[in-house]
Design an enzyme around this catalytic site. Structure first.
Site, mmCIF file in Angstrom:
data_model
loop_
_atom_site.group_PDB
_atom_site.id
_atom_site.type_symbol
_atom_site.label_atom_id
_atom_site.label_comp_id
_atom_site.label_asym_id
_atom_site.label_seq_id
_atom_site.Cartn_x
_atom_site.Cartn_y
_atom_site.Cartn_z
ATOM 1 N N ASP A 82 43.391 39.619 42.474
ATOM 2 C CA ASP A 82 42.003 39.569 42.939
ATOM 3 C C ASP A 82 41.545 38.125 42.964
ATOM 4 O O ASP A 82 41.995 37.303 42.157
ATOM 5 C CB ASP A 82 41.085 40.376 42.017
ATOM 6 C CG ASP A 82 41.313 41.877 42.135
ATOM 7 O OD1 ASP A 82 41.796 42.306 43.196
ATOM 8 O OD2 ASP A 82 41.007 42.605 41.184
ATOM 9 N N ASP B 183 40.521 45.423 48.995
ATOM 10 C CA ASP B 183 39.345 46.134 48.486
ATOM 11 C C ASP B 183 38.189 46.034 49.480
ATOM 12 O O ASP B 183 37.452 47.004 49.697
ATOM 13 C CB ASP B 183 38.904 45.546 47.144
ATOM 14 C CG ASP B 183 39.969 45.678 46.072
ATOM 15 O OD1 ASP B 183 40.739 46.665 46.124
ATOM 16 O OD2 ASP B 183 40.038 44.802 45.192
#
Length: 217
Positions: A138, A171
């Protein structure tokens, strides 16, 4: 639009997602040491690893991660077929493109889970095997708020709150795809109903017109 072109949308999401994760791993130190402000202090690039699902939720070890990865694999298989089925039903292009974005995002994170324990050696300590135990990379850090809520607020007053999601391109694609479907669901599924059952849709429209006319009268 040929059905295989929708899979190109998913492929584009996968390529952008994987390139961004490679670049972050290659050029950014992990954690605050490598943090890069983009828009002031509220949006930054921040390299971190997510061992589980959204918000770092994990299934119990030692095989929770394997079960999660297998679930993701089943999910992307189902979504892939669903795209083809929607195309056969002449569903709206916008709806199928949104689901293609969701597919691309799901595959992007699935690649991390299956291969990153080998490619980037980032399987958690104690993992029984690096395969299927890779951690998701991430990097998109939205620093919304962190602090103590006012004591005067009912129920939550005085509580410490941290709102700073860190996510990735995959995401983002999933979120945008789901959000657009929710926003335009009446248009998407109304058009799908009309395409699949034109007579029923015409009858429904006629019935609605009669109801509107009676209300005016």
């Amino acid at each position: 639009m040929k059905y295989w072109k929708y899979y190109l949308v998913a492929l584009l999401v996968i390529v952008i997602d994987q390139l961004s994760k490679w670049a972050v791993h290659r050029y950014m130190p992990m954690g605050m040491a490598g943090e890069v402000p983009v828009f002031g202090d509220w949006f930054k690039l921040h390299y971190t690893l997510n061992p589980g699902m959204a918000f770092g939720v994990e299934l119990p070890p030692p095989y929770g991660k394997v079960l999660l990865t297998l679930f993701r694999l089943v999910a992307v298989t189902g979504i892939s077929y669903y795209i083809y089925r929607l195309w056969k039903q002449h569903a709206p292009n916008g709806l199928i493109i949104c689901i293609s974005m969701i597919l691309g995002g799901a595959i992007g994170n699935l690649i991390d889970s299956i291969f990153y324990g080998i490619i980037y050696d980032n399987a958690p300590f104690g993992a029984p095997t690096p395969w299927f135990h890779g951690q998701v990379i991430d990097m998109l850090y939205v620093d919304i708020y962190e602090g103590i809520l006012p004591a005067s607020w009912p129920l939550v007053g005085g509580s410490h709150v941290s709102l700073w999601p860190i996510f990735n391109i995959a995401d983002s694609a999933i979120f945008v795809g789901v959000a657009l479907i929710l926003i335009f669901q009446n248009r998407f599924y109304g058009q799908q109903l009309e395409a699949a059952h034109p007579v029923a849709a015409d009858d429904a429209a006629a019935a609605q017109a009669r109801r509107d006319a009676s209300e005016v009268a």
